[in-house]
Design an enzyme around this catalytic site. Structure first.
Site, mmCIF file in Angstrom:
data_model
loop_
_atom_site.group_PDB
_atom_site.id
_atom_site.type_symbol
_atom_site.label_atom_id
_atom_site.label_comp_id
_atom_site.label_asym_id
_atom_site.label_seq_id
_atom_site.Cartn_x
_atom_site.Cartn_y
_atom_site.Cartn_z
ATOM 1 N N HIS A 55 8.483 7.628 62.116
ATOM 2 C CA HIS A 55 7.649 8.575 62.932
ATOM 3 C C HIS A 55 6.004 8.566 62.864
ATOM 4 O O HIS A 55 5.616 8.051 61.613
ATOM 5 C CB HIS A 55 7.889 10.200 62.890
ATOM 6 N N ASP A 58 5.163 10.034 59.599
ATOM 7 C CA ASP A 58 5.596 8.988 58.115
ATOM 8 C C ASP A 58 4.525 8.032 57.532
ATOM 9 O O ASP A 58 4.573 7.713 56.527
ATOM 10 C CB ASP A 58 7.396 8.971 58.768
ATOM 11 N N MET A 89 11.969 0.866 66.264
ATOM 12 C CA MET A 89 11.836 2.127 67.273
ATOM 13 C C MET A 89 11.073 2.798 66.400
ATOM 14 O O MET A 89 10.574 2.570 64.787
ATOM 15 C CB MET A 89 13.385 2.571 66.793
ATOM 16 N N GLU A 182 17.446 12.348 72.493
ATOM 17 C CA GLU A 182 18.414 11.989 71.762
ATOM 18 C C GLU A 182 18.614 13.870 71.513
ATOM 19 O O GLU A 182 18.011 14.700 71.491
ATOM 20 C CB GLU A 182 17.282 12.045 69.967
ATOM 21 N N LYS A 184 20.372 17.430 70.408
ATOM 22 C CA LYS A 184 20.681 18.037 69.243
ATOM 23 C C LYS A 184 21.172 19.626 69.423
ATOM 24 O O LYS A 184 20.320 20.073 69.912
ATOM 25 C CB LYS A 184 19.784 18.426 67.589
ATOM 26 N N GLU A 218 23.180 10.908 68.104
ATOM 27 C CA GLU A 218 22.906 11.026 66.355
ATOM 28 C C GLU A 218 24.993 11.394 66.190
ATOM 29 O O GLU A 218 25.089 12.368 67.060
ATOM 30 C CB GLU A 218 22.561 11.818 65.895
ATOM 31 N N HIS A 221 25.055 15.258 64.929
ATOM 32 C CA HIS A 221 24.883 16.481 66.055
ATOM 33 C C HIS A 221 25.672 16.502 67.042
ATOM 34 O O HIS A 221 26.206 17.740 67.583
ATOM 35 C CB HIS A 221 23.203 15.818 66.994
ATOM 36 N N ASP A 246 21.766 6.808 66.337
ATOM 37 C CA ASP A 246 21.872 7.296 65.452
ATOM 38 C C ASP A 246 23.581 7.506 64.250
ATOM 39 O O ASP A 246 24.385 8.545 64.565
ATOM 40 C CB ASP A 246 20.908 8.563 64.664
ATOM 41 N N ASP A 256 22.480 20.949 59.444
ATOM 42 C CA ASP A 256 22.831 19.507 59.640
ATOM 43 C C ASP A 256 22.564 18.179 58.309
ATOM 44 O O ASP A 256 21.296 18.648 57.573
ATOM 45 C CB ASP A 256 20.568 19.049 60.139
ATOM 46 N N ASP A 258 23.937 15.344 58.040
ATOM 47 C CA ASP A 258 23.040 14.072 57.549
ATOM 48 C C ASP A 258 23.142 13.140 56.652
ATOM 49 O O ASP A 258 22.509 12.369 55.970
ATOM 50 C CB ASP A 258 21.879 13.120 57.557
ATOM 51 N N ASP A 288 20.633 7.168 60.737
ATOM 52 C CA ASP A 288 19.664 8.618 60.641
ATOM 53 C C ASP A 288 20.104 9.460 59.169
ATOM 54 O O ASP A 288 21.124 10.596 59.773
ATOM 55 C CB ASP A 288 19.245 9.456 61.768
#
Ligand code: GLT
Ligand code: MN
Ligand code: MN
Length: 388
Positions: A55, A58, A89, A182, A184, A218, A221, A246, A256, A258, A288
């Site tokens: 991102h 990030d 990406m 994406e 969710k 994902e 999700h 993802d 969530d 992950d 992810d």
């Protein structure tokens, strides 16, 4: 024993936010020190990843000065050169800052919608600067807690206008870039718009440049929504829209999580890997996910290695499934063509409709045939548990 070492052709990638997760959760403080983007690239190089995604924030904190941004980019670039990692990406953080508390492109406040566009334009430039070819849009805050607050149709329109705007921007700048949406169902918002991959596919068809836009499904999700992930992936693939994926894991009906890829539902992960390998999916395989909060950075490396190793082990199992005579015999028997039915199937014609209406089907006899799916499933289980 096959070699399960990750190789560049596997296109295994991780986000800076994944291995960089410091283990903060709604109930507790960070458990790991924050590492710089360059340090995280080196960590990913050490475990054998192909690429790193980010991102905007990030990489560059939202309040960084231009001089600070340049210094961070220089270190990051050096780490990429040292490790050979790619940036396939990039994406925008449109959820962390309080300004996005009521959404970004779907906020009721036009100032927020405009700021979200500005932030995204700059983040697209940043991604392209590092070579990103896919740009992800995850609208984590695009939703509601109370539906008295927003007009759901306006939200769809604002979202569409924003996507059309970014497509034109990428064309205008001649960027070699595709967008991947994406979905969710919820979290961080109570309910999020375009909540599944299927919703996203419907939405994409309404855009001005649908050819530039695909999906980034994902695992977690779709599992949160109780759905069969592979089915959604297959639909996206068949529509030519599987631009990115993802990979992680998730118990349905929970927050969530992950989790490390294939650490929870091995069977679902197996069918997913088998699907991706059978069709020849060749875009990035992005993990992810993040390490348990119990881990230090050695544990984070165990987590990252585990994601890739499990994928490769399941890939081997998929090849074994395809080569298994007994499994293939059951499939062949069930999928076998019936030449007598050819005249009823395929495209419509008035003659075909008439012939169909005149045909006598022995419904009971057809229904009486056992399909051997219990046997098939048990053979799959035997195979996955190492007994074939
Ligand atoms: C966030 C989210 C992910 C998205 C990322 C991209 S950010 O971690 O939970 O599923 O893919 O914005
Ligand atoms: Mn994701
Ligand atoms: Mn997630």
């Amino acid at each position: 024993m096959t070699d399960f070492t990750p190789k560049p052709e596997h296109k295994f990638t991780f986000g800076l936010w994944t291995v960089g997760s410091i283990g903060r959760d709604p109930f507790g403080d960070p458990v790991r020190d924050k590492k710089s983007p360059a340090e995280l690239v080196n960590l990913l190089g050490e475990v054998g990843a192909y690429g790193v995604n980010f991102h905007d924030n990030d990489l560059i904190p939202i309040d960084a000065t231009p001089a600070e941004a340049e210094a961070i980019k220089k270190d990051f670039r050096k780490a990429l050169d040292d490790t050979g990692l790619k940036v396939p990406m990039a994406t925008t953080n449109l959820f962390g800052d309080p300004v996005f508390k009521d959404g970004a492109f779907t906020s009721n406040d036009p100032k927020v919608r405009a700021y979200a566009r500005q932030k995204t334009l700059k983040a697209i430039d940043l991604g392209v600067e590092f070579g990103a070819k896919t740009y992800v849009f995850w609208g984590g805050r695009e939703g509601t807690e109370t539906d008295s607050s927003k007009n759901a149709v306006d939200a769809i329109k604002w979202n569409r206008e924003a996507m059309n705007f970014f497509c034109e921007y990428a064309l205008d700048k001649k960027y070699d870039l595709r967008f991947a949406l994406e979905a969710k169902p919820n979290e961080p918002r109570g309910d999020i718009y375009n909540s599944t991959t299927g919703h996203m596919l419907g939405f994409i068809a309404t855009l001005d440049h649908p050819e530039m836009v695909g999906v980034n499904p994902e695992v977690a999700h779709e599992h949160m929504a109780g759905l069969d992930f592979m089915h959604g992936v297959a639909q996206a693939w068949e529509a030519g829209k599987l631009f990115h994926i993802d990979l992680n894991d998730q118990y349905p009906g929970r927050y969530d999580q992950d989790l490390r890829f294939a650490s929870r539902d091995i069977k679902a992960a197996f069918y997913l890997v088998k699907f991706l390998e059978d069709v020849g999916y060749d875009n990035p395989r992005h993990f992810d996910a993040h390490a348990y909060r119990t881990e230090d950075y050695e544990g984070v490396k165990d987590f990252a290695r585990g994601c890739m190793r499990s994928y490769l082990m399941l890939k081997e199992k998929a090849a074994q499934f395809n080569a298994d005579k007994e499994i293939q015999a059951i499939l062949a028997e069930n999928i076998a063509d019936d030449p007598a039915m050819q005249k009823f199937l395929g495209k419509y014609s008035p003659e075909k409709a008439d012939a169909l209406k005149a045909q006598a089907f022995d419904r009971k006899a057809i229904a009486n045939r056992g399909l051997k799916y219990e046997r098939l499933d048990q053979l799959t289980i035997d195979l996955l548990l190492g007994n074939r």
